[in-house]
Design a protein around this motif. Structure first.
Motif, PDB file in Angstrom:
ATOM      1  N   LYS A 342       0.843  -1.267  -0.147  1.00 12.14           N
ATOM      2  CA  LYS A 342       0.124   0.007   0.210  1.00 12.14           C
ATOM      3  C   LYS A 342       0.911   1.231   0.235  1.00 12.14           C
ATOM      4  CE  LYS A 342      -3.811  -2.203   2.749  1.00 12.14           C
ATOM      5  NZ  LYS A 342      -4.633  -1.729   3.936  1.00 12.14           N
ATOM      6  N   VAL A 343       0.356   2.257  -0.646  1.00 12.68           N
ATOM      7  CA  VAL A 343       0.997   3.569  -0.609  1.00 12.68           C
ATOM      8  C   VAL A 343      -0.206   4.584   0.075  1.00 12.68           C
ATOM      9  CG1 VAL A 343       1.991   5.348  -1.883  1.00 12.68           C
ATOM     10  CG2 VAL A 343       2.579   3.055  -2.407  1.00 12.68           C
ATOM     11  N   ALA A 344       0.150   5.477   0.762  1.00 13.60           N
ATOM     12  CA  ALA A 344      -0.876   6.529   1.227  1.00 13.60           C
ATOM     13  C   ALA A 344      -0.639   7.620   0.054  1.00 13.60           C
ATOM     14  CB  ALA A 344      -0.668   7.128   2.534  1.00 13.60           C
ATOM     15  N   CYS A 345      -1.881   7.915  -0.752  1.00 13.02           N
ATOM     16  CA  CYS A 345      -1.846   8.949  -1.782  1.00 13.02           C
ATOM     17  C   CYS A 345      -2.432  10.203  -1.239  1.00 13.02           C
ATOM     18  CB  CYS A 345      -2.214   8.399  -3.056  1.00 13.02           C
ATOM     19  SG  CYS A 345      -4.090   7.592  -2.748  1.00 13.02           S
ATOM     20  N   GLY A 346      -2.944  10.230  -0.223  1.00 14.16           N
ATOM     21  CA  GLY A 346      -3.635  11.432   0.516  1.00 14.16           C
ATOM     22  C   GLY A 346      -4.135  11.215   1.733  1.00 14.16           C
ATOM     23  N   TYR A 347      -4.479  12.151   2.571  1.00 15.50           N
ATOM     24  CA  TYR A 347      -4.788  11.924   3.830  1.00 15.50           C
ATOM     25  C   TYR A 347      -6.236  12.475   4.017  1.00 15.50           C
ATOM     26  CZ  TYR A 347      -0.027  12.601   5.009  1.00 15.50           C
ATOM     27  OH  TYR A 347       1.424  12.574   5.115  1.00 15.50           O
ATOM     28  N   ARG A 348      -7.143  12.102   5.070  1.00 15.18           N
ATOM     29  CA  ARG A 348      -8.384  12.540   5.609  1.00 15.18           C
ATOM     30  C   ARG A 348      -7.860  13.295   7.030  1.00 15.18           C
ATOM     31  NH1 ARG A 348     -11.047   8.199   4.249  1.00 15.18           N
ATOM     32  NH2 ARG A 348     -11.694   8.952   2.071  1.00 15.18           N
ATOM     33  N   VAL A 349      -7.923  14.562   7.207  1.00 15.55           N
ATOM     34  CA  VAL A 349      -7.651  15.357   8.356  1.00 15.55           C
ATOM     35  C   VAL A 349      -8.753  15.634   9.108  1.00 15.55           C
ATOM     36  CG1 VAL A 349      -6.199  16.911   9.479  1.00 15.55           C
ATOM     37  CG2 VAL A 349      -5.309  15.750   7.464  1.00 15.55           C
ATOM     38  N   ASP A 350      -9.177  15.354  10.161  1.00 17.96           N
ATOM     39  CA  ASP A 350     -10.601  15.594  10.784  1.00 17.96           C
ATOM     40  C   ASP A 350     -11.732  15.409   9.796  1.00 17.96           C
ATOM     41  OD1 ASP A 350      -9.352  16.298  13.281  1.00 17.96           O
ATOM     42  OD2 ASP A 350      -8.891  18.223  12.685  1.00 17.96           O
ATOM     43  N   GLY A 351     -11.621  14.320   9.055  1.00 14.32           N
ATOM     44  CA  GLY A 351     -12.771  13.959   8.023  1.00 14.32           C
ATOM     45  C   GLY A 351     -12.417  14.501   6.734  1.00 14.32           C
ATOM     46  N   VAL A 352     -11.716  15.674   6.761  1.00 18.47           N
ATOM     47  CA  VAL A 352     -11.481  16.229   5.283  1.00 18.47           C
ATOM     48  C   VAL A 352     -10.320  15.783   4.492  1.00 18.47           C
ATOM     49  CG1 VAL A 352     -11.252  18.529   4.205  1.00 18.47           C
ATOM     50  CG2 VAL A 352     -12.616  18.188   6.501  1.00 18.47           C
ATOM     51  N   ARG A 353     -10.545  15.498   3.168  1.00 16.52           N
ATOM     52  CA  ARG A 353      -9.646  14.999   2.397  1.00 16.52           C
ATOM     53  C   ARG A 353      -8.651  16.061   1.873  1.00 16.52           C
ATOM     54  NH1 ARG A 353      -8.786  10.522  -1.630  1.00 16.52           N
ATOM     55  NH2 ARG A 353      -6.455  11.250  -2.225  1.00 16.52           N
ATOM     56  N   THR A 354      -7.373  15.616   2.225  1.00 13.80           N
ATOM     57  CA  THR A 354      -6.235  16.725   1.932  1.00 13.80           C
ATOM     58  C   THR A 354      -5.045  15.992   1.219  1.00 13.80           C
ATOM     59  OG1 THR A 354      -4.769  18.419   2.515  1.00 13.80           O
ATOM     60  CG2 THR A 354      -5.472  16.875   4.167  1.00 13.80           C
ATOM     61  N   ASP A 355      -4.197  16.604   0.450  1.00 10.48           N
ATOM     62  CA  ASP A 355      -2.838  15.862   0.234  1.00 10.48           C
ATOM     63  C   ASP A 355      -1.631  16.784   0.666  1.00 10.48           C
ATOM     64  OD1 ASP A 355      -2.949  18.009  -1.703  1.00 10.48           O
ATOM     65  OD2 ASP A 355      -3.016  16.710  -3.299  1.00 10.48           O
ATOM     66  N   ARG A 356      -1.987  17.708   1.661  1.00 10.28           N
ATOM     67  CA  ARG A 356      -1.031  18.347   2.337  1.00 10.28           C
ATOM     68  C   ARG A 356      -0.551  18.086   3.849  1.00 10.28           C
ATOM     69  NH1 ARG A 356      -1.506  25.106   1.333  1.00 10.28           N
ATOM     70  NH2 ARG A 356      -1.341  24.684  -0.825  1.00 10.28           N
ATOM     71  N   VAL A 357       0.928  17.964   4.149  1.00 12.57           N
ATOM     72  CA  VAL A 357       1.064  17.675   5.521  1.00 12.57           C
ATOM     73  C   VAL A 357       0.545  18.545   6.304  1.00 12.57           C
ATOM     74  CG1 VAL A 357       3.148  17.620   6.802  1.00 12.57           C
ATOM     75  CG2 VAL A 357       3.313  16.622   4.374  1.00 12.57           C
ATOM     76  N   PRO A 358      -0.274  18.111   7.282  1.00 18.05           N
ATOM     77  CA  PRO A 358      -0.951  18.892   8.219  1.00 18.05           C
ATOM     78  C   PRO A 358       0.117  19.773   9.275  1.00 18.05           C
ATOM     79  CG  PRO A 358      -1.417  16.750   8.909  1.00 18.05           C
ATOM     80  CD  PRO A 358      -0.599  16.650   7.718  1.00 18.05           C
ATOM     81  N   TYR A 359      -0.161  20.999   9.753  1.00 20.68           N
ATOM     82  CA  TYR A 359       0.509  21.761  10.760  1.00 20.68           C
ATOM     83  C   TYR A 359       0.436  21.046  11.995  1.00 20.68           C
ATOM     84  CZ  TYR A 359       1.437  25.626  14.010  1.00 20.68           C
ATOM     85  OH  TYR A 359       1.850  26.293  15.076  1.00 20.68           O
ATOM     86  N   ASP A 360      -0.784  20.861  12.398  1.00 22.94           N
ATOM     87  CA  ASP A 360      -1.024  20.327  13.620  1.00 22.94           C
ATOM     88  C   ASP A 360      -0.546  18.782  13.851  1.00 22.94           C
ATOM     89  OD1 ASP A 360      -2.104  19.672  15.940  1.00 22.94           O
ATOM     90  OD2 ASP A 360      -4.291  19.711  15.597  1.00 22.94           O
TER      91      ASP A 360
END
Ligand code: IMO
Ligand code: MG
Length: 422
Positions: A342-360
């Motif tokens: 598997k490869v992570a191609c994006g994230y869900r941060v607090d339920g919201v889809r993003t492909d940015r590395v979160p600050y928090d």
């Protein structure tokens, strides 16, 4: 001539030591530009495996020049132990290693402060290697630090005592019962500082530029990884230096316009040692399999490394920050025989889809995975592109497409021979 840079793109331990050793054949000069003995760069010399902490990984090549740059923090005691072990292999270490005058020194009380800071953080601890790295860099930017050049000055001992007094005053504010014989460590340290003075102490910035002017290719060797960068990593769970490409400019005294290729080293999966966010971490049997098959135990501290799938948003971030021109993929052989990869191609941060590395760093990050069919083949025995299984080629092609950067080198085992240049 340009200065080429080799960097880790993840959380360290990407296999930089082996790659620098392979690339060093093309570079008469190798320079370390940041970090300290928190690094553990494993390389093979004949039949022996060797872990380098402060000395650049070119040291095993005949005729090489290895520069410890001003951006490094150096512990004379660790440096001496390392040089003596290299010397015992018959390597003329004094001929091959030079140290920049502006390099900052780690003193024994830096290690005590590191331990006291970590103890005070309790559960929120960084997971530091406790080599005194953070306190030494704090003294550097706080304008208190001692530099290698100071060792040559008549008032060195006074400067040392002043710094020690400041440290002991700070330590007195902690309720920290350290089992440590400071006097003995100090006696040893002062002896080892004398040993350090027997090396070539140079004006690193002048020598580095002069070597480039004279047509000598230089490889700048990064330590740690982009996600541990003091600015762009998962702060505060980071190391205290600039691990990104820009660190090579300030850590050696070389202008940005002199940077040539930027080699970004990453593993086909991820590991992290110490605390902090790790979105693709696997706490299960697959994670354990990665740890065992990949021998994922710290080269400096022996700690078991946390393991997980490849994290593409983090990899793309590191490529962007450092302007990586060539990717180098390590240890895909560890994934041999897996049914799926598997490869992570994006994230869900607090339920919201993003492909940015979160600050928090405390955000709930759930990776969005893409699955690949595993290759049931022994990659370690492949010696050319043509021998690679199609499933693995598809995995590489996806990473190239997503990052926009070619994977130029594949390392498929610890041996120099298990390296495919594309
Ligand atoms: P190489 O060069 C992996 C991690 C520590 C901790 C954090 C801060 O071998 O890839 P520090 O000692 O700087 O106070 O620790 O950074 N860390 C590394 N992790 N590889 C390294 O070096 C590391 N150097 C520091 O585990 O989480
Ligand atoms: Mg390491």
């Amino acid at each position: 001539m340009k200065l080429d840079v080799v960097l880790g793109l993840q959380w360290g331990d990407e296999g930089k030591g082996k790659i620098v050793d392979v690339l060093a054949a093309h570079y008469p000069v190798v320079a370390r530009f940041q970090g300290g003995p928190n690094a553990g760069h494993s390389i093979r010399f004949g039949d022996t495996a060797f872990v380098l902490h402060s000395v650049p990984s070119g040291v095993f090549r005949e005729g090489s020049i290895n520069i410890i740059g001003n951006g490094v923090v150096l512990d004379p005691s660790i440096f001496r132990t390392e040089c003596e072990a290299i010397g015992a292999l018959g390597i003329p270490v004094r001929e091959r290693v030079r140290i920049a005058r502006r390099t900052h020194l780690i003193v024994p009380t830096h290690k005590l402060l590191d331990a006291a800071d970590e103890a005070a953080l309790g559960k929120a601890k960084i997971g530091s290697t406790l080599k005194g790295i953070g306190p030494a860099y704090s003294d550097k930017t706080g304008r208190n630090g001692l530099r290698v050049g100071d060792l040559l000055e008549p008032d060195f001992r006074e400067k040392y005592e002043t710094l020690k007094r400041k440290h002991l005053a700070r330590l007195g504010q902690y309720d920290f019962p350290y089992p440590f014989d400071l006097e003995e460590a100090e006696r040893q340290w002062l002896r080892d500082a004398e040993y350090l003075k027997t090396f070539d102490i140079i004006d690193g910035e002048y020598e580095t530029n002069a070597l480039l002017d004279a047509g000598k290719a230089i490889l700048a060797e990064g330590a740690q990884g982009s996600m541990l960068d003091v600015d762009f990593g998962s702060y505060p769970f980071v190391t205290s230096s600039s691990t990104a490409c820009a660190g090579a400019c300030t850590g050696l005294g070389v202008a940005p316009s002199r940077i040539g290729r930027v080699y970004g080293v990453f593993k086909a999966y991820c590991t992290r040692v110490g605390s902090g966010p790790f979105p693709t971490e696997l706490g299960d049997a697959t994670g354990e399999m990665l740890r065992q098959r990949g021998h994922e135990f710290g080269a400096t501290t022996g700690r078991p490394r946390r393991t997980g799938w490849l994290d593409l948003p983090a990899l793309k971030y590191a490529v962007m920050i450092s302007g990586v021109t060539d990717l180098i993929m390590m240890k895909a052989d560890v994934l041999d025989g897996f049914d799926t990869v598997k490869v992570a191609c994006g994230y869900r941060v607090d339920g919201v889809r993003t492909d940015r590395v979160p600050y928090d760093v405390y955000a709930e990050v759930e990776p969005v995975y893409k699955e690949f069919k595993g290759w049931k083949a022994d990659l370690g025995s492949c010696r050319s592109e043509a021998e690679l299984p199609d499933e693995f080629k598809a995995y590489i092609a996806y990473i190239e497409q997503e990052t926009g950067i070619p994977v130029r080198i594949l390392s498929l085992g610890p041996d120099r021979a298990q390296t495919i240049i594309r």
